[in-house]
Design a protein around this motif. Structure first.
Motif: not given
Length: 608
Positions: A557-558, A563-566, A579-580
């Motif tokens: 969601v971001g 980094k991913a906001v999950v 995440f790679r």
């Protein structure tokens, strides 16, 4: 330090920094030999003569058997010199007896002073000093043993009082803990939490957040009067009324009826038993709202209030009822607000969901959907973010997703209709109440997916309670107040008290008085909301910790750098995951739990 002799002779015994030294040579500076065998050049004023010698080596300072205690008793309260005291106690003045005497002087108990002026202390002073030293030594030994037990995670029952200091830090009541710092940890509530769990003072799942936030954690215990018979009520018991709630709800405070085209929203008549400025009212104001924790509820009002006034808990219930028509444009017409008697049946959302095509729920749904269409046309936002119910029973955490049910939307819209009706009723009669208002969000179009909903939520300003009616942007209403939860929210109770006063022909409170009460309750409500938010996060993490092999699905969601906001819909948890490979918004990813830091209130995941 005063110089006893300007130039002590070679092979004399001198005092250097409270340790013995032998003078090896004398010149511009004095060369001394220290008891470790090292040599050092010092100024004459840096040493003090204890014995002129000869002393060939410091190893010749051998322990002496003498009568220093008897000498003290003989000389008590007088003054003497190092030489005289050595000769009295040892019958000789040698480097060894001089050093033996000085060690007793340096001890500072029976003797104090300098080699040329030694005060012999009185028995009273000596005994008092000895008692203080023994107490200090015992305390130091106790402290050392306590720290050793903490390091071994093996406290005793007697350590509980001492650990109260760490607990106060863990609860945010103090900023520093000597115990925590002595154990090598920085003073912080998180570190204190870890320490208390590690030594078993707190259970591994202990929830500190309500106490840390300052919430009241005991139910109110005040007497509750019987419902008076003096007020006339409209008899609406001929209308079937339905209190629709989550299964297990313990405080039913609203119900719905249909009378032809008129929708009635009945609300528990709490103001009938909780009068303004009574002990009950002041306590409810200080608490602000019910505190809903996964492990239980702390009520704003005594349980007897709910037992007597909860809708559907008795064959007939007293209510404050809001009745209105809703035209084809979704506008409310022909408002009525009355004290009433109602006969209520309790239902669940899931049960009503299966009856939405049947009367009276089908007609209720049609009315509320017209109202909802009007709100949406006015810009109301509908953020369908995942919601869950978190409950703790006997230490076991249960997380249940809350499905998006039309029955839940029906009730939500009916409550909003009652809120608009109450606000208009009060505004038209110039009754001072707290109106709920919200300015439009900063930007952003209406959200359609999880990522845009997540982003749009951040654009919203908080709802504000004001004394003048202004629009509520998020609800799409030109005027609104909270009026359907007086059992569990103070602002709703205050609205009821103002309306009931007007209906009874009494003067309601003025705006200044209402504002002061709202401000006090709003401050308490913020504590409640923060306690609930942090407690829900805590127990979600306990759930994950207890399911260490957890794997599930998340939605991106971001995006933040690497980094991913999950969002994890299954438990309505927001997290950040490294995440790679590139990911995109609304991408679904498989997650596995790495670890949980309960005191830090975080969990880490990896993308599978």
């Amino acid at each position: 330090m005063a110089t006893h002799q300007a130039n002590p002779p070679v092979d004399s015994l001198v005092l250097y920094k409270n340790r013995p030294a032998r003078v090896a040579s004398v010149g511009d500076k004095i060369e001394i030999e220290l008891d470790g065998g090292q040599s050092k050049r010092v100024r004459p004023k840096d040493v003090e003569l204890l014995h002129p010698g000869p002393l060939r080596r410091l190893a010749d300072l051998i322990p002496q058997e003498g009568e220093l205690t008897e000498a003290w008793e003989l000389l008590e309260g007088s003054e003497t010199t190092l030489r005289d005291l050595a000769e009295l106690a040892f019958d000789d003045f040698t480097p060894s007896t001089a050093w033996a005497v000085w060690e007793r002087v340096a001890e500072g108990l029976a003797f104090v002073g300098t080699p040329s002026a030694i005060q012999v202390r009185s028995r009273e002073l000596v005994e008092r000093e000895r008692a203080e030293r023994e107490a200090k030594q015992a305390a130091e030994a106790d402290w050392k043993a306590f720290l050793e037990r903490m390091g071994a995670s093996a406290p005793t029952a007697e350590d509980a009082k001492r650990l109260g200091e760490v607990e106060r830090l863990a609860l945010g009541q103090i900023e520093h803990s000597r115990i925590l710092e002595a154990l090598g940890h920085q003073s912080s509530p998180e570190n204190a939490h870890r320490a208390l769990v590690q030594v078993g003072y707190w259970s591994k799942s202990h929830n500190p957040y309500p106490s840390r936030c300052g919430a009241t954690l005991v139910d109110l215990d005040l007497p509750v009067a019987e419902l008076g018979a003096g007020n006339e009520r409209l008899d609406l018991t001929h209308l079937p009324a339905y209190a629709i709630d989550d299964e297990g709800n313990q405080d039913p405070d609203d119900a719905l009826s249909l009378e032809g085209d008129r929708l009635w929203v009945h609300v528990a008549d709490v103001a009938a038993l909780v009068e303004g400025d009574s002990d009950l009212e002041r306590e409810a104001r200080a608490r602000g709202a019910n505190l809903y924790l996964p492990e239980g509820v702390v009520n704003m009002l005594p349980a007897a209030i709910t037992e007597r006034l909860g809708l559907g808990l008795h064959e007939v219930s007293p209510a404050l009822s809001f009745g209105f028509l809703c035209d084809e444009q979704g506008e409310l017409r022909d408002l009525q607000v009355v004290a009433s008697w109602v006969r209520v049946e309790r239902c669940t959302y899931e049960g009503v969901e299966t009856q939405l095509d049947q009367s009276p729920f089908a007609e209720m749904l049609a009315v509320t959907e017209r109202f909802q269409s009007r709100r949406q046309a006015n810009g109301a936002s509908s953020l369908a973010l995942p919601e869950v119910s978190v409950r703790v029973l006997d230490g076991q955490v249960t997380i249940r997703p809350l499905p998006r049910l039309r029955s839940r939307e029906l009730v939500t819209n009916a409550m909003l209709m009652a809120g608009e009706a109450a606000a208009r009723f009060c505004a038209e009669r110039e009754i001072a109440i707290p109106f709920a208002t919200q300015v439009p969000p900063d930007s952003g179009a209406e959200a359609e997916d999880l990522a845009s909903m997540f982003a749009r939520r951040r654009c919203f300003k908080p709802t504000r309670l004001a004394m003048t009616p202004e629009p509520h942007s998020g609800l799409g209403l030109p005027i609104y107040t909270r009026a359907t939860s007086p059992l569990r929210r103070y602002s709703d109770l205050l609205v009821h008290q103002q309306i009931r006063a007007s209906l009874a022909g009494r003067a309601p409170l003025d705006a200044e008085s209402v504002f002061a009460r709202v401000a006090e309750a709003d401050a308490a409500s913020k504590v409640v909301r923060r306690s609930e938010r942090l407690s829900n996060q805590h127990w979600k993490l306990v759930y994950l910790r207890d399911h260490s092999g957890w794997k599930g699905e998340g939605v991106v969601v971001g995006l933040e750098d690497r980094k991913a906001v999950v969002l994890v819909p299954e438990i309505a948890l927001e997290t950040r995951v490294r995440f790679r490979d590139p990911v995109s918004l609304n991408q679904r990813v498989r997650l596995a739990l790495n670890e949980v830091d309960l005191p830090g209130l975080t969990a880490s995941f990896r993308i599978l």
